[in-house]
Design a protein around this motif. Sequence first.
Motif, mmCIF file in Angstrom:
data_model
loop_
_atom_site.group_PDB
_atom_site.id
_atom_site.type_symbol
_atom_site.label_atom_id
_atom_site.label_comp_id
_atom_site.label_asym_id
_atom_site.label_seq_id
_atom_site.Cartn_x
_atom_site.Cartn_y
_atom_site.Cartn_z
ATOM 1 N N PRO A 69 0.800 -1.237 0.000
ATOM 2 C CA PRO A 69 0.000 0.000 0.000
ATOM 3 C C PRO A 69 0.827 1.279 0.000
ATOM 4 N N GLN A 70 2.092 1.204 0.435
ATOM 5 C CA GLN A 70 2.973 2.373 0.395
ATOM 6 C C GLN A 70 3.831 2.413 -0.860
ATOM 7 N N GLY A 71 3.549 1.518 -1.802
ATOM 8 C CA GLY A 71 4.310 1.478 -3.048
ATOM 9 C C GLY A 71 5.669 0.822 -2.907
ATOM 10 N N GLY A 72 5.936 0.156 -1.768
ATOM 11 C CA GLY A 72 7.262 -0.405 -1.513
ATOM 12 C C GLY A 72 7.402 -1.866 -1.921
ATOM 13 N N PHE A 73 8.648 -2.305 -1.987
ATOM 14 C CA PHE A 73 8.994 -3.694 -2.277
ATOM 15 C C PHE A 73 10.393 -3.956 -1.749
ATOM 16 N N HIS A 74 10.764 -5.228 -1.609
ATOM 17 C CA HIS A 74 12.128 -5.580 -1.221
ATOM 18 C C HIS A 74 12.383 -7.050 -1.547
ATOM 19 N N PHE A 75 13.639 -7.366 -1.761
ATOM 20 C CA PHE A 75 14.060 -8.746 -1.979
ATOM 21 C C PHE A 75 15.534 -8.862 -1.613
ATOM 22 N N GLU A 76 15.971 -10.096 -1.438
ATOM 23 C CA GLU A 76 17.359 -10.350 -1.044
ATOM 24 C C GLU A 76 18.180 -10.770 -2.258
ATOM 25 N N ALA A 77 19.290 -10.090 -2.477
ATOM 26 C CA ALA A 77 20.180 -10.424 -3.587
ATOM 27 C C ALA A 77 21.001 -11.660 -3.238
ATOM 28 N N GLN A 78 21.110 -12.575 -4.176
ATOM 29 C CA GLN A 78 21.874 -13.800 -3.971
ATOM 30 C C GLN A 78 23.240 -13.764 -4.645
ATOM 31 N N ARG A 79 23.411 -12.838 -5.599
ATOM 32 C CA ARG A 79 24.682 -12.714 -6.306
ATOM 33 C C ARG A 79 25.096 -11.248 -6.379
ATOM 34 N N ARG A 80 26.354 -11.002 -6.529
ATOM 35 C CA ARG A 80 26.884 -9.636 -6.651
ATOM 36 C C ARG A 80 26.982 -9.284 -8.132
ATOM 37 N N VAL A 81 25.817 -8.950 -8.710
ATOM 38 C CA VAL A 81 25.717 -8.599 -10.118
ATOM 39 C C VAL A 81 24.788 -7.397 -10.234
ATOM 40 N N ASP A 82 24.713 -6.840 -11.444
ATOM 41 C CA ASP A 82 23.758 -5.759 -11.696
ATOM 42 C C ASP A 82 22.348 -6.339 -11.776
ATOM 43 N N TYR A 83 21.413 -5.673 -11.122
ATOM 44 C CA TYR A 83 20.015 -6.096 -11.168
ATOM 45 C C TYR A 83 19.186 -4.994 -11.825
ATOM 46 N N ARG A 84 18.411 -5.384 -12.828
ATOM 47 C CA ARG A 84 17.504 -4.458 -13.490
ATOM 48 C C ARG A 84 16.109 -4.657 -12.912
ATOM 49 N N ILE A 85 15.561 -3.604 -12.307
ATOM 50 C CA ILE A 85 14.247 -3.669 -11.676
ATOM 51 C C ILE A 85 13.260 -2.906 -12.549
ATOM 52 N N ALA A 86 12.154 -3.550 -12.883
ATOM 53 C CA ALA A 86 11.127 -2.935 -13.726
ATOM 54 C C ALA A 86 9.807 -2.921 -12.981
ATOM 55 N N ALA A 87 9.078 -1.810 -13.124
ATOM 56 C CA ALA A 87 7.758 -1.656 -12.511
ATOM 57 C C ALA A 87 6.730 -1.451 -13.608
ATOM 58 N N PHE A 97 14.859 0.775 -12.923
ATOM 59 C CA PHE A 97 15.977 1.209 -12.090
ATOM 60 C C PHE A 97 17.010 0.088 -12.092
ATOM 61 N N THR A 98 18.286 0.439 -12.002
ATOM 62 C CA THR A 98 19.362 -0.548 -11.997
ATOM 63 C C THR A 98 20.167 -0.460 -10.704
ATOM 64 N N ILE A 99 20.291 -1.589 -10.032
ATOM 65 C CA ILE A 99 21.173 -1.704 -8.865
ATOM 66 C C ILE A 99 22.512 -2.248 -9.353
ATOM 67 N N LYS A 100 23.579 -1.510 -9.109
ATOM 68 C CA LYS A 100 24.897 -1.921 -9.569
ATOM 69 C C LYS A 100 25.509 -2.960 -8.625
ATOM 70 N N ALA A 101 26.322 -3.839 -9.199
ATOM 71 C CA ALA A 101 26.971 -4.885 -8.404
ATOM 72 C C ALA A 101 27.850 -4.292 -7.317
ATOM 73 N N ALA A 102 28.462 -3.132 -7.596
ATOM 74 C CA ALA A 102 29.354 -2.506 -6.620
ATOM 75 C C ALA A 102 28.622 -2.077 -5.353
ATOM 76 N N GLU A 103 27.303 -1.950 -5.410
ATOM 77 C CA GLU A 103 26.532 -1.549 -4.243
ATOM 78 C C GLU A 103 26.242 -2.716 -3.310
ATOM 79 N N LEU A 104 26.483 -3.935 -3.778
ATOM 80 C CA LEU A 104 26.191 -5.132 -2.998
ATOM 81 C C LEU A 104 27.440 -5.607 -2.253
ATOM 82 N N PRO A 105 27.263 -6.366 -1.169
ATOM 83 C CA PRO A 105 28.414 -6.830 -0.376
ATOM 84 C C PRO A 105 29.366 -7.707 -1.190
ATOM 85 N N GLU A 106 30.645 -7.592 -0.913
ATOM 86 C CA GLU A 106 31.632 -8.402 -1.619
ATOM 87 C C GLU A 106 31.561 -9.865 -1.209
#
Length: 210
Positions: A69-87, A97-106
Amino acid sequence: MVVFSLALAAALLGPANQALAHKMKLFATVEGAIVSGYVYFSPGGRAQDAQITATAPDGATVFQGRTDPQGGFHFEAQRRVDYRIAADGGDGHEAGFTIKAAELPESLPGDLTAGNATAPTPSATMPPAVAVATAAPVPDLAALVEQSVARQIRPLREQLDSYQEVVRWHDVLGGIGYIIGLGGLAYGFASRSGHKLRRRLADGEKEAAQ
């Protein structure tokens, strides 16, 4: 002339209103391995029940769900890669929106399709004590600082987008008012000229009658 100006203003207002009032945006950030974000309209509120799809570089779908209801979402990344999110909010409303691999834990594994996907093993000639010392992950201070700054700055993007859309909306309204003003001015000149012409004709008829 005034009718023409109003019709022109209405024609311009319709597409502008649709373009500005129904612009979907997507914002996402990373906290550890958790990717979270929200979908919103700029200007406007949050987008509820929008379809969210996250894909990896190899095209695999890693998450699929709908916004709360607040327009939110979340998920857990399993790999350190770029993720393309589409709405997809329906009715042609889409955002990405794109989450870059560098933003994820090593500590997360990298791209399994890459040539260096297999982690290097300690050399057989290396003393055990040295191997244990070098195997411990060293925190990347620069990456931690970058992630922290990104979390603080990125939410300002929605405010900036909203401000830009409001400015554009004001520009559209100003242009419409300018068109209507010119139409009214032209109508005034035409009415004044017509009045003078009718008066001259009337005076001419009086002189002819005399």
